[in-house]
Design a protein around this motif. Sequence first.
Motif, PDB file in Angstrom:
ATOM      1  N   SER A  22     -11.148   6.062   0.523  1.00  0.00           N
ATOM      2  CA  SER A  22     -10.441   6.845   1.541  1.00  0.00           C
ATOM      3  C   SER A  22      -9.054   6.255   1.750  1.00  0.00           C
ATOM      4  CB  SER A  22     -11.224   6.830   2.857  1.00  0.00           C
ATOM      5  OG  SER A  22     -10.456   7.435   3.883  1.00  0.00           O
ATOM      6  N   ARG A  23      -8.036   6.926   1.243  1.00  0.00           N
ATOM      7  CA  ARG A  23      -6.671   6.409   1.332  1.00  0.00           C
ATOM      8  C   ARG A  23      -6.214   6.287   2.777  1.00  0.00           C
ATOM      9  NH1 ARG A  23      -1.299   9.013   0.707  1.00  0.00           N
ATOM     10  NH2 ARG A  23       0.153   7.403  -0.027  1.00  0.00           N
ATOM     11  N   GLU A  24      -6.519   7.289   3.589  1.00  0.00           N
ATOM     12  CA  GLU A  24      -6.078   7.255   4.982  1.00  0.00           C
ATOM     13  C   GLU A  24      -6.742   6.103   5.744  1.00  0.00           C
ATOM     14  OE1 GLU A  24      -3.702   8.954   6.397  1.00  0.00           O
ATOM     15  OE2 GLU A  24      -3.287   9.953   4.504  1.00  0.00           O
ATOM     16  N   THR A  34      -8.408   7.606  -4.845  1.00  0.00           N
ATOM     17  CA  THR A  34      -9.023   8.699  -4.081  1.00  0.00           C
ATOM     18  C   THR A  34     -10.113   9.384  -4.896  1.00  0.00           C
ATOM     19  OG1 THR A  34      -6.952   9.066  -2.876  1.00  0.00           O
ATOM     20  CG2 THR A  34      -8.558  10.845  -2.864  1.00  0.00           C
ATOM     21  N   VAL A  63      -5.622   1.334  -3.872  1.00  0.00           N
ATOM     22  CA  VAL A  63      -4.641   2.283  -3.322  1.00  0.00           C
ATOM     23  C   VAL A  63      -3.224   1.820  -3.640  1.00  0.00           C
ATOM     24  CG1 VAL A  63      -3.710   3.258  -1.185  1.00  0.00           C
ATOM     25  CG2 VAL A  63      -6.181   3.109  -1.510  1.00  0.00           C
ATOM     26  N   PRO A 119      -2.876   5.317  -5.937  1.00  0.00           N
ATOM     27  CA  PRO A 119      -3.554   5.990  -4.820  1.00  0.00           C
ATOM     28  C   PRO A 119      -4.333   7.227  -5.242  1.00  0.00           C
ATOM     29  CG  PRO A 119      -1.159   6.272  -4.696  1.00  0.00           C
ATOM     30  CD  PRO A 119      -1.419   5.239  -5.726  1.00  0.00           C
ATOM     31  N   ASP A 120      -3.818   7.984  -6.215  1.00  0.00           N
ATOM     32  CA  ASP A 120      -4.517   9.207  -6.629  1.00  0.00           C
ATOM     33  C   ASP A 120      -5.843   8.883  -7.316  1.00  0.00           C
ATOM     34  OD1 ASP A 120      -2.488  10.797  -5.640  1.00  0.00           O
ATOM     35  OD2 ASP A 120      -1.351  10.732  -7.522  1.00  0.00           O
ATOM     36  N   VAL A 168       0.818  -1.214   0.000  1.00  0.00           N
ATOM     37  CA  VAL A 168       0.000   0.000   0.000  1.00  0.00           C
ATOM     38  C   VAL A 168       0.854   1.266   0.000  1.00  0.00           C
ATOM     39  CG1 VAL A 168      -1.659   1.344   1.360  1.00  0.00           C
ATOM     40  CG2 VAL A 168      -1.968  -1.124   1.091  1.00  0.00           C
TER      41      VAL A 168
END
Length: 337
Positions: A227-229, A222, A214, A218-219, A47
């Motif tokens: 939700s990446r976080e 998103t 992700v 990842p971009d 990740v």
Amino acid sequence: MAVWAQGSIDFNYEGVVDQFWRLTVDGLSYGAIYALVAVGYTLVYGVLRLINFAHSEVFMLGMFGQYVGLMLLGFAPSGNAYSEGIVLTVVYLGVAMLIGMAVSGAAAVGLERVAYRPLRRRGAKPLTFLITAIGMSFVLQEFVHFVLPELWPGLGGNNAQQQITLVEPETQFTVAGAEVTNVTLVIVVSAVSLALLAEVLINRTRFGRGIRAVAQDPDTATLMGVSRERVIMLTFLIGGLLAGAAAMLYVMKIPHAVIFNGGFILGIKAFAAAVLGGIGNVRGAVLGGLLLGLVENYGQMLFGTEWRDVVAFLVLVLVLFFRPTGILGESLGRART
């Protein structure tokens, strides 16, 4: 027994042949533990492209967590194994494992929030993450080494904790003369089952699709509403939970292993297992762990016990020399849907 020796190296070929099945059974039990810890390394790398060297200390905290859990349940260190029946033993093992998993999971999530998330928000370079991971590894070690004894007298410090033994190894059956104990069965079955559960979670659930998205881009993930976080936090949590389960299994194998630096070498081996199988690949982590456990066990018989760790890492170097991406070599971001 024919042994050829030169210097401190013994080439004990006959020992490997004569005790092949015993070495195999024992190697699989160690390898299953390596595999479970290796899955945590490979998930985080898949990740974040981050080698979380503090994962070995997450494992170590899991050992202390299950130890404290058993103490809170009324167990005291002694040389005798618990002998109040199989049902209660299984219950206490389950509770101890859950406590260890909770401690390791909380430690992994806390590590991500305190150490890695601020770096991501500042756009830190990969080398900064690597140095931070190594630094946090030592911080957690020294916390258990020096601070924990002040907070809870009798825990941590220089020496290993006095062992609490829940299960006394007893032979259940034999394979070609090699004894398979109840401890070995619990370790291998539990570790493989949990690793398979993680594989199903990654490849067959909505959350797993988020992890793979992700990991791949990842971009774009998103922009698609992932939700990446949240994915990163849950990835650390899963890795921590698996490390806590592995900690319980490891203490079953080696009851006197609960010490502040008890996760260091095992963590390096688990990382080596992840690389051996293919970093970022859950199946590769499992395969690499099992192979590493077997190879080091054969190696210590062939060359001598003091060469156990050397043989394991030498095999890793040789495999990477011919196949740099590891045996399976498929990253998490390109895993099959």
